[in-house]
Design an enzyme around this catalytic site. Structure first.
Site, mmCIF file in Angstrom:
data_model
loop_
_atom_site.group_PDB
_atom_site.id
_atom_site.type_symbol
_atom_site.label_atom_id
_atom_site.label_comp_id
_atom_site.label_asym_id
_atom_site.label_seq_id
_atom_site.Cartn_x
_atom_site.Cartn_y
_atom_site.Cartn_z
ATOM 1 C CE1 TYR A 32 -3.127 -3.024 0.625
ATOM 2 C CE2 TYR A 32 -2.476 -2.967 2.933
ATOM 3 C CZ TYR A 32 -3.142 -3.580 1.887
ATOM 4 O OH TYR A 32 -3.833 -4.735 2.118
ATOM 5 C CG HIS A 33 4.434 1.541 1.225
ATOM 6 N ND1 HIS A 33 5.564 0.903 1.706
ATOM 7 C CD2 HIS A 33 3.564 1.568 2.271
ATOM 8 C CE1 HIS A 33 5.386 0.567 2.978
ATOM 9 N NE2 HIS A 33 4.173 0.959 3.335
ATOM 10 C CG PHE A 34 -1.004 3.064 -3.515
ATOM 11 C CD1 PHE A 34 -0.676 1.752 -3.813
ATOM 12 C CD2 PHE A 34 -2.165 3.300 -2.793
ATOM 13 C CE1 PHE A 34 -1.487 0.699 -3.408
ATOM 14 C CE2 PHE A 34 -2.985 2.274 -2.386
ATOM 15 C CZ PHE A 34 -2.642 0.961 -2.691
#
Length: 547
Positions: free
Chosen positions: A487-489
């Protein structure tokens, strides 16, 4: 089978299907708990109670990891409105309790703190929808950006350090290592991920213990806690306030119309469907600005919905073009994550990420405390994960429609660059060496080889990508087929392309973007530390008139 996720997608025997009677009871329990555990913030209100029109010095869209510290800091001098599409994190046991963090990601409703979507690459994702943003749903690890990354971002190192310390005083703790994480730490060192850097918030090659936003009692602290620093007389926070579009006008100077449009307000909708407008004050002590802090998905999405983006794409959806800016939504990236599932003969309690192995190109972390139904009923399982530090593969974001509550279409193009595959293979080999160490032997079955674990993981990981029979034998194919997300967009409104180095949107007056969408890499091992720092940092500079 329902999916059961802890920073990854994995199969589970538990049934957490949305829309069930169980969901309704959870909704009621959360609502009651939230009422009892509401924070002492009189300035946080449901948007249904907001006036139809209001006026402010600064309007911030997105009460997330950067937005909360930004709003708190600006309120020291200015009248600030913070709009958050989600609800409050306070009193929700799924958010606040470490033991419930898997439920937090698995519990999906139209208003839940985690919003589910699937990328066009077939990876199942979660997107935060809560005051506090990603700090409400993540695995809690806190680690600063490296000194080189701070320099690459063009930030003042002294003010960066002051801003980090401001965050750390309120929401960061030293973790108490479990047996599993102690063994992982020793195993990484034995496998050559050296030196041992002990406990530190700093980003250093080798193995270290980092900070956590879970306190010693196992309670999560979030970016929303930083609102305690806000001036209650100068700030209003509206939850369940979904921004629809930014309002622009063409202003005149000396009788001539300026070429650049100017942002002057935000249209937002409350949970009952009522439309409100927030506008900048005229002739206030500040120049007044709209600041978008809606994240790597929300910020480019809102710019496009407001008419700032690729003109052809906007016109195809009937959106009036305010500024043809083809780079909005471009260059978006996700740090691909791959995992190795390790059934343990020892019971494992839930743990957040506590230890990281840092190598050029990748990071190794772990999570524990949930069952996959592997082996006998008492079998517990840990997951060791690797994340590519700075993937070369990049993608793009497009609107599916003009509904702000829908997720946009996102394509990350995982592993289209061969170097990313090579880095992932190297990282997985490091994980396998770690699992094979004497230091880690207490937490794995001796008859389960790493090849067995690779095959086991291939049978458990869930995504919507095509599979190959080579997943169990070729690490390169394993990386590509079993890719998941941490989830490290980032990207989509990058500095130098969409915003300048002061985070002002190029070609528009009165509008900034301050969040992870401006990054062209994900700073540190986990970006939440840098995002909270950036909110404080930019709040100080804007407040002092230095930016």
């Amino acid at each position: 089978m329902a999916e059961w996720r802890l920073e990854t997608c994995v199969k589970s025997s538990d049934d957490l299907n949305p829309g069930s009677a169980k969901d309704e009871s959870i909704d009621s329990a959360i609502a009651a708990s939230a009422q009892a555990g509401a924070p002492p913030y009189g300035f946080v209100k449901n948007a249904t109670h907001a006036p139809r029109v209001s006026y402010h010095d600064y309007i911030i869209v997105g009460g997330g990891t950067a937005g909360c510290p930004l709003a708190a800091t600006l309120s020291e001098r200015f009248d600030v409105l913070l709009l958050e599409r989600g609800g409050s994190p306070y009193g929700n046991p799924n958010i606040s309790n470490l033991a419930s963090q898997t439920n937090n990601l698995a519990y999906i409703t139209p208003t839940s703190p985690a919003q589910s979507f699937v990328s066009e690459d077939g990876v199942i994702m979660r997107r935060a929808r809560c005051l506090g943003g990603g700090t409400c749903i993540n695995a809690g690890f806190y680690s600063r950006a490296s000194r080189q990354e701070v320099m690459d971002m063009g930030l003042n190192p002294k003010l960066v350090d002051q801003s980090f310390r401001w965050v750390e005083r309120e929401v960061v703790f030293r973790p108490h290592l479990t047996g599993w994480t102690s063994a992982l730490r020793a195993g990484l060192l034995e496998a050559g991920v050296t030196p041992d850097n002990g406990f530190t918030y700093d980003h250093l090659d080798g193995t270290k213990v980092g900070g956590t936003i879970f306190d010693p009692a196992g309670h999560r602290h979030t970016a929303a806690d930083l609102l305690k620093y806000a001036d209650p007389a100068r700030i209003t926070v509206l939850v369940r306030a979904t921004a629809q579009r930014i309002l622009f006008r063409n202003v005149t100077a000396g009788g001539h119309r300026k070429k650049q449009p100017q942002a002057y307000g935000v249209v937002y909708k409350d949970l009952d469907g009522n439309i409100h407008e927030a506008r900048l004050k005229q002739g206030s002590i500040s120049a007044g600005e709209i600041i978008v802090s809606a994240g790597a998905l929300g910020s480019p999405q809102l710019l496009m919905l407001s008419g700032v983006g690729p003109a052809d794409h906007l016109r195809s959806l009937g959106i009036e073009v305010v500024l043809d800016q083809p780079m909005v939504g471009q260059g978006i990236a996700d740090n691909p994550m791959n995992v190795l599932v390790v059934p343990s003969p020892e019971p494992l309690s839930p743990t957040s990420i506590q230890v990281v192995g840092i190598r050029p190109g990748y990071y190794i972390e772990s999570l524990t405390g949930f069952s996959f139904g592997v082996g006998n009923s008492s079998s517990h399982t840990g997951v060791i994960v690797e994340k590519l530090a700075k993937p070369l593969s990049r993608g793009y974001l497009r609107l599916k429609n003009v509904d702000p509550e829908d997720n946009p279409s996102v394509t990350y193009n995982y592993f289209t660059e061969p170097e990313d595959v090579r880095t992932c293979v190297e990282a997985m080999q490091t994980i396998m060496r770690t699992v094979d160490t004497e230091a880690f032997s207490e937490f794995r079955y001796p008859n389960q080889t790493v090849e067995y674990l690779q095959n086991l993981t291939a049978s458990l990981v869930v995504n919507n990508r095509a599979r190959s029979p080579q997943d169990a034998t070729s690490l390169g194919q394993y990386c590509k087929d079993l890719v998941n997300t941490i989830y490290h967009f980032h990207g989509g409104c990058e500095v130098g392309k969409v915003v300048d180095h002061d985070y002002r949107v190029i070609g528009v007056d009165g509008l900034r973007v301050i969040d992870g969408s401006t990054f062209n890499f994900s700073p540190g091992t986990n970006p939440q530390a840098t995002l909270m720092m950036l909110g404080r940092y930019m709040g100080l500079l804007i407040g002092r008139g230095g930016k």
